[in-house]
Write a protein that holds these residues in place. Structure first.
Motif, PDB file in Angstrom:
ATOM      1  N   ALA A 177      -7.463  38.176 -11.586  1.00 37.66           N
ATOM      2  CA  ALA A 177      -8.209  36.940 -11.820  1.00 37.66           C
ATOM      3  C   ALA A 177      -7.281  35.732 -11.729  1.00 37.66           C
ATOM      4  O   ALA A 177      -7.624  34.715 -11.119  1.00 37.66           O
ATOM      5  N   SER A 187      -7.589  32.598  -9.010  1.00 41.74           N
ATOM      6  CA  SER A 187      -8.003  31.275  -9.451  1.00 41.74           C
ATOM      7  C   SER A 187      -6.788  30.380  -9.655  1.00 41.74           C
ATOM      8  O   SER A 187      -5.948  30.643 -10.507  1.00 41.74           O
ATOM      9  N   THR A 188      -6.716  29.336  -8.865  1.00 44.72           N
ATOM     10  CA  THR A 188      -5.554  28.454  -8.933  1.00 44.72           C
ATOM     11  C   THR A 188      -5.447  27.791 -10.305  1.00 44.72           C
ATOM     12  O   THR A 188      -4.361  27.712 -10.873  1.00 44.72           O
ATOM     13  N   TRP A 189      -6.584  27.343 -10.839  1.00 47.82           N
ATOM     14  CA  TRP A 189      -6.470  26.621 -12.117  1.00 47.82           C
ATOM     15  C   TRP A 189      -6.116  27.564 -13.259  1.00 47.82           C
ATOM     16  O   TRP A 189      -5.350  27.208 -14.149  1.00 47.82           O
ATOM     17  N   ALA A 190      -6.664  28.777 -13.251  1.00 47.17           N
ATOM     18  CA  ALA A 190      -6.331  29.731 -14.320  1.00 47.17           C
ATOM     19  C   ALA A 190      -4.839  30.059 -14.272  1.00 47.17           C
ATOM     20  O   ALA A 190      -4.173  30.157 -15.301  1.00 47.17           O
ATOM     21  N   ARG A 195     -18.123  38.208  -5.324  1.00 42.67           N
ATOM     22  CA  ARG A 195     -16.781  38.221  -5.901  1.00 42.67           C
ATOM     23  C   ARG A 195     -16.364  39.604  -6.397  1.00 42.67           C
ATOM     24  O   ARG A 195     -15.280  40.080  -6.099  1.00 42.67           O
TER      25      ARG A 195
END
Lengths: 250, 254
Positions: free
Chosen positions: A78, A82-85, A157
């Motif tokens: 995950a 996800s770049t922000w995570a 996904r």
């Protein structure tokens, strides 16, 4: 094949002989020779301690390691997707990484007391970070083409993770799993020296504390090495099946 | 603007700008193009002219800076299983066998039907006997055919091919063009084919879209009014080829 076995066994023979010579030269209290150690292994086996301690250590590793595996791999994937995570959590992970799992022993005992749970918690910690980081990197290294092809066939996904990302990352994941299992096995021995009163790590400290039985200490070390070797070659075999299937080093 | 009858893919006012070290780079500038149903269109241009970017936008993988792509009147915003993109053989999944790769998009079908389709497409691309083989043991041309088979198996109406034969040796490349034409004639898909190879475009296309250098626009569209199979030494073939050489501004001699 025969040649390889011969070379390997003559190496072992030379080491055994050197050990025997060193033991004969040194004071008996400083270095037990091979024979007393073999006798010590026999003594442990007869008392039923050998099996009990091996099972106890493996039990802890199995729980701690597999709990780490089922949480770290999904979380790592995950984070990789996800770049922000990743931006949010990666600094935290990198901060925790250099802390030896053994540094957690006081906290483990505070939270879980002296017992299996503490040891399992330490193994979980020791396994979680390397597995999560490796999964994250495996996702970064994925071939974009494979991902696009998967999306093109209409995968959502979850299906994309299951049918493309996991299998594509599998070779890297297997390497990480093997290395991490090695770490888990290192940590269980250390944890057992402090946090529990069974297992191979406990055997080593206990043998020393209760009468300086260094033959038992070395017997315990030997067992630890042997089982570590078996674990490693087990996962290595899995790895080789996967690699061969994909044509690497067949 | 309403699309003309028989138009499958319609591109209007398409522009693409990428961020670069200093400011931005305009890759595509205000492209308009219609592709008719069942047509084989080659997009021809020099390396780096943005033709792959164009195909990726049409495929729904990349969002354009401006303009729209519509297929059957519906705007494209993401990839779709009715339109399959074929990457230069790199798209095959190395962890699946030939069978597994072809069946990849057929997950929803009942077992029997899936097996039947896989069998059909294995045969169509000439991979019989290799059903249980993993891609690493296949040659480049076989991998390419496998990817085409996987795409065809889901019965898409459009195929996107991005220099699909670029990595193959010249003999295999010629064979693959023949195979593609055979399959195209059997299945009548709409095909968008990106290439930098002039001969390849003249051998395959109904129409050749010639792209200019960056920022790319459509420089000219050449109709290729030649029957298949095309005779590579016929006057008609050579005329078309010469026209394209001229259009690109290349002397026909080296």
């Amino acid at each position: 094949m025969l040649r390889r076995v011969l070379i390997a066994s003559s190496g072992v023979a030379v080491l055994l002989a050197a050990w025997q010579l060193a033991a004969a030269a040194a004071a008996p209290s400083l270095l037990p020779g091979p024979l007393p150690v073999v006798r010590a292994v026999g003594e442990l086996a007869v008392k039923g301690l050998l099996l009990r301690y091996v099972v106890a250590s493996l039990f802890r590793v199995t729980w701690g390691y597999s709990m780490a595996l089922v949480t770290a791999v999904p979380i790592g994937i995950a984070l990789g997707l996800s770049t922000w995570a990743e931006r949010a959590f990666n600094p935290f992970i990198q901060l925790l990484r250099p802390i030896s799992p053994l540094g957690w022993i006081p906290i483990a005992i505070l939270w879980f007391g002296v017992g299996d749970l503490s040891a399992i918690f330490l193994i979980f910690l020791a396994s979680f970070l390397p597995l999560a980081v490796a999964s994250m990197h495996a996702v970064h290294n994925l071939d974009e083409t494979n991902l696009r092809a998967g999306r093109n066939f209409g995968l959502g996904r979850l299906a994309l993770v299951r049918r493309v990302i996991l299998p594509a990352a599998m070779p890297q994941l297997l390497v990480a799993m093997r290395i991490t299992l090695g770490i888990a096995w290192l940590v269980v021995v250390a944890a057992e020296m402090i946090a529990v009163n069974s297992g191979l790590g406990f055997l080593i400290v206990d043998a020393r504390n209760a009468g300086n039985r260094y033959d038992l200490v070395i017997a315990g070390m030997l067992m630890i090495g042997l089982i570590g070797l078996l674990l490693d070659s087990g996962v290595r075999r899995l790895e080789r099946i996967e690699m061969r299937r994909r044509g690497y080093g067949a | 603007m309403p699309a003309a009858a028989g138009v499958k893919v319609s591109i209007r006012g398409l522009s693409m700008r990428f961020p670069a070290e200093a400011g931005t780079v305009d890759v595509l500038q205000d492209l308009d193009l219609d592709v008719r149903e069942g047509e084989l269109v080659c997009i021809l241009g020099p390396s780096g002219c943005g033709k792959s970017t164009l195909l990726n936008i049409v495929g729904g993988f990349v969002r354009p800076t401006a303009g729209t792509v519509t297929i059957d009147g519906v705007r494209v915003t993401e990839p779709d299983r009715r339109r399959i993109f074929v990457f230069q053989e790199r798209g095959v999944f190395p962890w699946l066998t030939v069978e597994g790769n072809i069946a990849f998009g057929l997950h929803h079908l009942p077992d029997g039907e899936r097996r039947q389709r896989v069998e059909h497409y294995v045969a169509l691309v000439g991979l019989g006997g290799f059903e249980r083989t993993y891609p690493h043991a296949l040659s480049g041309g076989m991998k390419q055919r496998l990817e085409v088979a996987r795409a065809l198996a889901v019965n898409p109406d459009v195929l996107y091919l991005d220099e699909p034969f670029g990595a193959l040796d010249s003999i295999t490349r010629l064979q693959m063009r023949g195979e593609l034409l055979r399959i195209w004639q059997a299945e009548r898909k709409t095909i968008l084919f990106v290439t930098h190879d002039i001969d390849e475009s003249v051998q395959l296309a109904d129409r050749i879209v010639i792209m200019s250098a960056r920022p790319s626009t459509i420089q000219r569209i050449v109709e290729v009014d030649l029957e298949h199979p095309r005779d590579l030494s016929s006057r008609g073939y050579i005329e078309v080829r010469d026209r394209i050489f001229e259009e690109i501004g290349l002397a026909h001699k080296v």
